[in-house]
Scaffold this motif. Structure first.
Motif, short mmCIF file in Angstrom:
data_model
loop_
_atom_site.label_atom_id
_atom_site.label_comp_id
_atom_site.label_asym_id
_atom_site.label_seq_id
_atom_site.Cartn_x
_atom_site.Cartn_y
_atom_site.Cartn_z
N ARG A 50 -17.93 -23.60 -7.37
CA ARG A 50 -18.05 -24.24 -8.42
C ARG A 50 -17.27 -25.79 -8.60
O ARG A 50 -16.32 -25.77 -7.90
N ILE A 51 -17.79 -26.47 -9.56
CA ILE A 51 -17.24 -27.98 -9.46
C ILE A 51 -17.30 -28.35 -10.95
O ILE A 51 -18.40 -27.96 -11.71
N SER A 52 -16.20 -29.09 -11.32
CA SER A 52 -16.07 -29.57 -12.67
C SER A 52 -17.19 -30.51 -13.14
O SER A 52 -17.75 -31.18 -12.05
N ARG A 53 -17.22 -31.09 -14.41
CA ARG A 53 -18.03 -32.06 -14.70
C ARG A 53 -17.96 -33.30 -13.68
O ARG A 53 -18.67 -34.09 -13.53
N SER A 54 -16.76 -33.75 -13.72
CA SER A 54 -16.15 -35.02 -13.24
C SER A 54 -16.30 -35.02 -11.65
O SER A 54 -16.30 -35.78 -10.77
N GLY A 55 -16.14 -33.76 -11.02
CA GLY A 55 -16.23 -33.30 -9.53
C GLY A 55 -14.80 -33.46 -9.24
O GLY A 55 -14.58 -32.94 -7.96
N GLY A 56 -13.91 -33.53 -10.09
CA GLY A 56 -12.61 -33.66 -9.70
C GLY A 56 -11.71 -32.17 -9.31
O GLY A 56 -10.64 -32.08 -8.74
N ASN A 57 -12.55 -31.20 -9.83
CA ASN A 57 -12.01 -29.72 -9.56
C ASN A 57 -13.06 -28.92 -8.92
O ASN A 57 -14.07 -28.86 -9.41
N THR A 58 -12.55 -28.44 -7.84
CA THR A 58 -13.59 -27.42 -7.21
C THR A 58 -12.93 -26.08 -6.98
O THR A 58 -11.49 -26.07 -6.87
N TYR A 59 -13.65 -25.08 -6.68
CA TYR A 59 -13.00 -23.66 -6.58
C TYR A 59 -13.86 -22.86 -5.70
O TYR A 59 -15.29 -23.00 -5.95
N TYR A 60 -13.51 -22.07 -4.49
CA TYR A 60 -14.16 -21.41 -3.83
C TYR A 60 -13.98 -20.11 -3.71
O TYR A 60 -12.81 -19.74 -4.05
N ALA A 61 -15.12 -19.02 -3.46
CA ALA A 61 -14.72 -17.67 -2.93
C ALA A 61 -14.02 -17.79 -1.67
O ALA A 61 -14.16 -18.64 -0.79
N ASP A 62 -12.93 -16.73 -1.66
CA ASP A 62 -12.45 -16.58 -0.43
C ASP A 62 -13.24 -16.53 0.93
O ASP A 62 -12.91 -17.05 2.02
N SER A 63 -14.37 -15.96 0.67
CA SER A 63 -15.31 -15.72 2.19
C SER A 63 -15.85 -17.07 2.50
O SER A 63 -16.18 -17.04 3.47
N VAL A 64 -15.88 -18.16 1.84
CA VAL A 64 -16.32 -19.48 2.20
C VAL A 64 -15.29 -20.41 2.23
O VAL A 64 -15.85 -21.64 2.73
N LYS A 65 -13.99 -20.18 1.72
CA LYS A 65 -13.31 -21.49 1.72
C LYS A 65 -12.85 -21.71 3.12
O LYS A 65 -12.71 -21.20 4.17
N GLY A 66 -12.86 -23.26 3.11
CA GLY A 66 -12.71 -23.79 4.49
C GLY A 66 -13.90 -24.07 5.27
O GLY A 66 -13.69 -24.76 6.13
N ARG A 67 -15.07 -23.62 4.94
CA ARG A 67 -16.23 -23.59 5.58
C ARG A 67 -17.34 -24.34 4.72
O ARG A 67 -18.00 -25.03 5.29
N PHE A 68 -17.20 -24.17 3.39
CA PHE A 68 -18.32 -24.64 2.52
C PHE A 68 -17.60 -25.89 1.49
O PHE A 68 -16.32 -25.55 1.36
N THR A 69 -18.34 -26.83 1.34
CA THR A 69 -17.45 -27.84 0.32
C THR A 69 -18.78 -28.18 -0.39
O THR A 69 -20.06 -28.39 -0.64
N ILE A 70 -18.55 -28.28 -1.96
CA ILE A 70 -19.21 -28.36 -3.09
C ILE A 70 -18.82 -29.75 -3.51
O ILE A 70 -17.81 -30.23 -3.41
N SER A 71 -20.04 -30.59 -3.82
CA SER A 71 -19.85 -31.78 -4.23
C SER A 71 -21.05 -32.17 -5.28
O SER A 71 -21.88 -31.57 -5.44
N ARG A 72 -20.86 -33.21 -6.03
CA ARG A 72 -21.94 -33.83 -6.89
C ARG A 72 -22.08 -35.50 -7.31
O ARG A 72 -20.82 -36.00 -6.89
#
Length: 128
Positions: A50-72
């Motif tokens: 997930r990513i916040s409205r500004s893009g400043g806060n992101t959060y990942y499932a443990d299964s993808v952390k370090g491999r996936f990156t969300i941005s907007r």
């Protein structure tokens, strides 16, 4: 009303990369918190990132952390999911979703019920 359209899915070998895009249209004047979920055959829809409205806060499932990156890119009304080091267990239909809520907790946005709008999904298949 907001319409979401995902793209960028496909077939890739294990260890490869894909970048998913989610384009929003309609009432995009009100920004939304955005999330990515995935659903494998016979399984429930699982939170990915997930990513916040500004893009400043992101959060990942443990299964993808370090491999996936969300941005907007709010100027383009588009959210991205960069997926690296893909594994066969990442195979699923990937959905983007928009939430109109204003909670600050990451756990809230990890629930599918917290989102108001969904895209139609894009298939990601990772071969071993």
């Amino acid at each position: 009303q907001v319409q979401l359209v995902e793209s960028g899915g496909g077939l890739v070998q294990a260890g490869g990369s894909l970048r998913l895009s989610c384009a929003a249209s309609g009432r995009t004047d009100s920004r939304y918190a955005m999330g990515w979920f995935r659903q494998a055959p016979g399984k429930e829809r699982d939170f990915v990132a997930r990513i916040s409205r500004s893009g400043g806060n992101t959060y990942y499932a443990d299964s993808v952390k370090g491999r996936f990156t969300i941005s907007r890119d709010n100027a383009k009304n588009t959210v991205y999911l960069q997926m690296n080091s893909l594994k066969p267990e990442d195979t699923a239909v990937y959905y983007c979703a928009a939430s109109s809520a204003y909670y600050s907790g990451n756990s809230y946005y990890a629930r599918a019920a917290s989102y108001d709008y969904w895209g139609q999904g894009t298939q990601v298949t990772v071969s071993s």
